[in-house]
Design a protein around this motif. Structure first.
Motif, PDB file in Angstrom:
ATOM      1  N   VAL A  61      -9.449  39.060 -36.814  1.00 22.40           N
ATOM      2  CA  VAL A  61      -9.323  40.152 -35.858  1.00 22.40           C
ATOM      3  C   VAL A  61      -8.962  41.426 -36.608  1.00 22.40           C
ATOM      4  CG1 VAL A  61      -8.628  38.622 -33.973  1.00 22.40           C
ATOM      5  CG2 VAL A  61      -6.881  39.649 -35.441  1.00 22.40           C
ATOM      6  N   PRO A  62      -9.235  42.607 -36.024  1.00 24.58           N
ATOM      7  CA  PRO A  62      -8.820  43.852 -36.675  1.00 24.58           C
ATOM      8  C   PRO A  62      -7.332  43.827 -36.990  1.00 24.58           C
ATOM      9  CG  PRO A  62     -10.305  44.320 -34.849  1.00 24.58           C
ATOM     10  CD  PRO A  62      -9.992  42.851 -34.780  1.00 24.58           C
ATOM     11  N   GLY A  69       1.818  48.025 -32.963  1.00 24.94           N
ATOM     12  CA  GLY A  69       0.814  46.980 -32.790  1.00 24.94           C
ATOM     13  C   GLY A  69      -0.610  47.471 -32.725  1.00 24.94           C
ATOM     14  N   ASN A  70      -0.835  48.742 -33.035  1.00 28.31           N
ATOM     15  CA  ASN A  70      -2.206  49.267 -33.048  1.00 28.31           C
ATOM     16  C   ASN A  70      -3.012  48.594 -34.147  1.00 28.31           C
ATOM     17  OD1 ASN A  70      -1.608  51.152 -30.982  1.00 28.31           O
ATOM     18  ND2 ASN A  70      -0.744  52.551 -32.498  1.00 28.31           N
ATOM     19  N   ARG A  71      -4.277  48.369 -33.852  1.00 21.87           N
ATOM     20  CA  ARG A  71      -5.151  47.691 -34.801  1.00 21.87           C
ATOM     21  C   ARG A  71      -6.228  48.632 -35.326  1.00 21.87           C
ATOM     22  NH1 ARG A  71      -4.513  42.204 -35.038  1.00 21.87           N
ATOM     23  NH2 ARG A  71      -3.166  41.292 -33.447  1.00 21.87           N
ATOM     24  N   VAL A  99      -8.928  46.733 -42.431  1.00 25.90           N
ATOM     25  CA  VAL A  99      -8.164  45.511 -42.685  1.00 25.90           C
ATOM     26  C   VAL A  99      -8.388  44.508 -41.557  1.00 25.90           C
ATOM     27  CG1 VAL A  99      -6.381  46.597 -44.102  1.00 25.90           C
ATOM     28  CG2 VAL A  99      -6.092  46.515 -41.622  1.00 25.90           C
ATOM     29  N   PHE A 100      -8.274  43.232 -41.904  1.00 24.38           N
ATOM     30  CA  PHE A 100      -8.461  42.144 -40.950  1.00 24.38           C
ATOM     31  C   PHE A 100      -7.310  41.144 -41.092  1.00 24.38           C
ATOM     32  CE2 PHE A 100     -12.694  43.753 -41.809  1.00 24.38           C
ATOM     33  CZ  PHE A 100     -13.261  43.831 -40.543  1.00 24.38           C
ATOM     34  N   GLU A 172      -8.765  43.185 -46.793  1.00 26.87           N
ATOM     35  CA  GLU A 172      -9.222  44.563 -46.624  1.00 26.87           C
ATOM     36  C   GLU A 172     -10.615  44.689 -47.217  1.00 26.87           C
ATOM     37  OE1 GLU A 172      -7.688  49.146 -47.196  1.00 26.87           O
ATOM     38  OE2 GLU A 172      -7.079  47.674 -48.689  1.00 26.87           O
ATOM     39  N   HIS A 173     -11.552  45.132 -46.381  1.00 28.41           N
ATOM     40  CA  HIS A 173     -12.909  45.370 -46.842  1.00 28.41           C
ATOM     41  C   HIS A 173     -13.047  46.846 -47.178  1.00 28.41           C
ATOM     42  CE1 HIS A 173     -14.622  41.674 -44.470  1.00 28.41           C
ATOM     43  NE2 HIS A 173     -13.592  41.374 -45.225  1.00 28.41           N
ATOM     44  N   LEU A 174     -13.369  47.146 -48.425  1.00 27.48           N
ATOM     45  CA  LEU A 174     -13.601  48.513 -48.872  1.00 27.48           C
ATOM     46  C   LEU A 174     -15.054  48.664 -49.292  1.00 27.48           C
ATOM     47  CD1 LEU A 174     -10.436  49.159 -51.101  1.00 27.48           C
ATOM     48  CD2 LEU A 174     -10.803  49.891 -48.742  1.00 27.48           C
ATOM     49  N   TYR A 175     -15.656  49.773 -48.946  1.00 22.62           N
ATOM     50  CA  TYR A 175     -17.021  50.026 -49.384  1.00 22.62           C
ATOM     51  C   TYR A 175     -17.212  51.514 -49.619  1.00 22.62           C
ATOM     52  CZ  TYR A 175     -17.610  50.978 -44.375  1.00 22.62           C
ATOM     53  OH  TYR A 175     -17.462  51.468 -43.095  1.00 22.62           O
ATOM     54  N   GLU A 176     -18.202  51.826 -50.431  1.00 17.44           N
ATOM     55  CA  GLU A 176     -18.424  53.193 -50.872  1.00 17.44           C
ATOM     56  C   GLU A 176     -19.718  53.745 -50.283  1.00 17.44           C
ATOM     57  OE1 GLU A 176     -18.553  52.574 -55.026  1.00 17.44           O
ATOM     58  OE2 GLU A 176     -16.380  52.444 -55.266  1.00 17.44           O
ATOM     59  N   VAL A 177     -19.673  54.994 -49.864  1.00 23.77           N
ATOM     60  CA  VAL A 177     -20.849  55.671 -49.321  1.00 23.77           C
ATOM     61  C   VAL A 177     -20.995  57.016 -50.016  1.00 23.77           C
ATOM     62  CG1 VAL A 177     -21.971  56.592 -47.265  1.00 23.77           C
ATOM     63  CG2 VAL A 177     -20.478  54.582 -47.077  1.00 23.77           C
TER      64      VAL A 177
END
Length: 212
Positions: A61-62, A69-71, A99-100, A172-177
């Motif tokens: 989940v997010p 508690g915000n996601r 993050v998940f 944590e998924h990180l990606y570059e654009v």
């Protein structure tokens, strides 16, 4: 190389998380144990070598990002840096991340209760010992939650005994654009929005700053 670049490379999804554990097990235990995704996984459950440890992602989940508690329900901008491109000068790169919070179960399969309990204890100690290294590979957190005699993947072979170890894992998924790609998409959307209805499907490919 900038810190942002290192951060973008040092992230981990679930497959990378389990691959790290697999490599650690091979280095620490040799070939004494099979480590595999939960059944069914393409193996013949009636013809597997014991002991075997399987893993299963039961929930993702997010991730929670505040005390309220915000996601993090969508990817957000993390950082920017400039990358040198051969012959074309520097290129601006934006790093986005999300993050998940995950629930992962490791199931220990053995031929009797004594062996299953001993291997489960050994695997728990292994996880405690190498949590620091696992986190250095981009995993945000790994916390043991529960030990159970039940199985999440079903009784795939009734002659074996199972011990289940439940963990909370934060990824944590990180990606570059490249920034120019974002600018190009933004320009296309803006131009299409101003076109007459009968020309909305015309192909427009330009980057911001270029003339139509």
């Amino acid at each position: 190389m900038s810190n942002e670049r290192l951060q973008a490379e040092n992230s981990s999804n679930f497959e990378q998380f389990t691959d790290t554990i697999h490599r650690l097990l091979r280095a620490a235990w040799g070939d004494t144990c099979v480590f595999s995704e939960a059944f069914p996984n393409g193996r013949d459950p009636n013809n597997v070598e014991l002991p075997i440890i399987t893993y299963l992602l039961t929930e993702m989940v997010p991730g929670v990002i505040s005390k309220a508690g915000n996601r993090e329900i969508k990817a957000r901008h993390r950082a920017s840096y400039r990358q040198e491109v051969d012959g074309n000068g520097p290129r601006a790169i934006d790093v986005y991340g999300r993050v998940f919070d995950c629930k992962v179960v490791f199931e220990i399969w053995e031929e009797n209760n004594t062996k299953a309990t001993l291997l489960a204890t050994r695997f728990m100690e292994f996880m405690d010992m190498y949590t620091g290294y696992i986190k250095s590979q981009g995993v945000k957190e790994v916390i043991f939650e529960k030990y159970s005699n039940e199985t999440e993947s079903g009784e795939w072979r009734d002659t074996l005994v199972c011990r289940s170890l439940y963990y909370y894992v934060r990824l944590e998924h990180l990606y570059e654009v490249p920034s120019d790609v974002i600018e190009k998409v933004t320009g296309i959307v803006s131009a299409n929005a101003s076109l007459p209805d009968d020309s909305i499907n015309e192909a427009i490919t330009f980057t911001l700053g270029e003339k139509l």
